[in-house]
Enzyme design. Structure first.
Site, PDB file in Angstrom:
ATOM      1  N   HIS A   1     -96.367  62.269 -49.297  1.00  0.00           N
ATOM      2  CA  HIS A   1     -95.667  61.472 -48.509  1.00  0.00           C
ATOM      3  C   HIS A   1     -96.336  60.197 -48.566  1.00  0.00           C
ATOM      4  O   HIS A   1     -95.878  59.029 -48.712  1.00  0.00           O
ATOM      5  CB  HIS A   1     -95.870  62.004 -46.979  1.00  0.00           C
ATOM      6  CG  HIS A   1     -95.237  61.082 -45.974  1.00  0.00           C
ATOM      7  ND1 HIS A   1     -94.046  61.322 -45.260  1.00  0.00           N
ATOM      8  CD2 HIS A   1     -95.756  60.083 -45.383  1.00  0.00           C
ATOM      9  CE1 HIS A   1     -93.857  60.366 -44.370  1.00  0.00           C
ATOM     10  NE2 HIS A   1     -94.913  59.374 -44.548  1.00  0.00           N
ATOM     11  N   GLU A   2     -97.831  60.230 -48.362  1.00  0.00           N
ATOM     12  CA  GLU A   2     -98.593  58.909 -48.478  1.00  0.00           C
ATOM     13  C   GLU A   2     -98.504  58.164 -49.827  1.00  0.00           C
ATOM     14  O   GLU A   2     -98.444  56.884 -49.868  1.00  0.00           O
ATOM     15  CB  GLU A   2    -100.075  59.425 -48.169  1.00  0.00           C
ATOM     16  CG  GLU A   2    -100.167  59.678 -46.585  1.00  0.00           C
ATOM     17  CD  GLU A   2     -99.862  58.398 -45.676  1.00  0.00           C
ATOM     18  OE1 GLU A   2     -99.843  57.536 -45.924  1.00  0.00           O
ATOM     19  OE2 GLU A   2     -99.406  58.831 -44.510  1.00  0.00           O
TER      20      GLU A   2
ATOM     21  N   HIS B   1     -95.342  55.958 -50.275  1.00  0.00           N
ATOM     22  CA  HIS B   1     -95.797  54.695 -49.769  1.00  0.00           C
ATOM     23  C   HIS B   1     -96.227  53.844 -50.784  1.00  0.00           C
ATOM     24  O   HIS B   1     -95.871  52.622 -50.853  1.00  0.00           O
ATOM     25  CB  HIS B   1     -96.587  54.834 -48.379  1.00  0.00           C
ATOM     26  CG  HIS B   1     -95.721  55.412 -47.216  1.00  0.00           C
ATOM     27  ND1 HIS B   1     -94.576  55.080 -46.816  1.00  0.00           N
ATOM     28  CD2 HIS B   1     -96.269  56.644 -46.454  1.00  0.00           C
ATOM     29  CE1 HIS B   1     -93.956  55.709 -45.855  1.00  0.00           C
ATOM     30  NE2 HIS B   1     -95.026  56.691 -45.536  1.00  0.00           N
TER      31      HIS B   1
END
Length: 229
Positions: A27-28, A31
């Protein structure tokens, strides 16, 4: 603790921790990759454009908090170190902010879809000794990624949903809304922990956040199962 019981505990912990670990780290990383596509190299220079979980682990959010939730029987939740993003370095700051914010939840939805597909089509072909362990990991991965995606889309800064709303609002309103980020963590703690605890004391259901997550979870989950299951 007897050896058999210890092994069962470790196996039970593994089939939750591994999906949580990869869900929040990917998820990170998403980004960071989205920010790079939009012109910001901050995450790249920080060494965060990696799918290596060790690059993204936060000792409390990635290890201690999920372990407490697991052993306490509570809401299984965790987070990784936020990927640094310089929104002023983005080519189109307002539009790109939405893209960068949505990249994390979108990654979790893709991971949930992959987990559902593998659960349905891979595990039945596996040897019996590995089938149950892999099936539990994939089942938990689908649940965790769906929950993480929907939770992060809540319109509360500093969650991704809050950043998306900030990017959609007119500049003046966006600046005011972004100020909520200063108290956003307190709002989340209140909704997740303190208000439900007060409800338990009063023998009432004050868990307002669960229905907000549950209905989109069931809707999106049913779509993914129909498409990939």
């Amino acid at each position: 603790m007897p050896l058999n019981q210890l092994m069962q505990t470790l196996q039970g912990l593994t089939v939750w921790v591994l999906p949580v670990l990869f869900a929040i780290t990917l998820h990170e990383a998403a980004h960071g990759y989205a920010a790079l596509l939009c012109g910001d190299t901050t995450a790249q220079r920080a060494g965060r454009l990696s799918i290596n979980p060790l690059r993204h682990i936060d000792p409390f959010g990635t290890i201690i908090l999920p372990a407490i939730a697991y052993f306490g029987g509570g809401f299984l939740f965790g987070y990784a170190k936020p990927v640094p993003v310089n929104f002023r370095a983005l080519k189109r700051p307002r539009l790109d902010m939405i893209f960068v914010a949505f990249a994390g939840p979108l990654t979790n939805i893709v991971l949930a879809a992959i987990s559902i597909f593998l659960f349905s089509h891979l595990t039945p072909t596996m040897p019996q000794w590995a089938q149950l362990f892999v099936a539990k990991n994939l089942h938990n991965s689908a649940q965790i990624n769906l929950t993480l995606a929907i939770f992060n889309l809540l319109p509360i800064p500093p969650l991704d949903g809050g950043r998306i709303v900030t990017g959609l609002l007119p500049p003046r309103l966006a600046r005011e809304y972004a100020k909520l980020e200063q108290v956003g963590l307190l709002i989340l703690l209140a909704l997740l922990v303190f208000i439900p605890m007060l409800g338990d004391r009063l023998h009432m259901d004050f868990n307002f956040l669960m229905p907000v997550i549950e209905y989109p979870y069931e809707w999106l989950g049913s779509i993914l199962v129909n498409l990939f299951g």
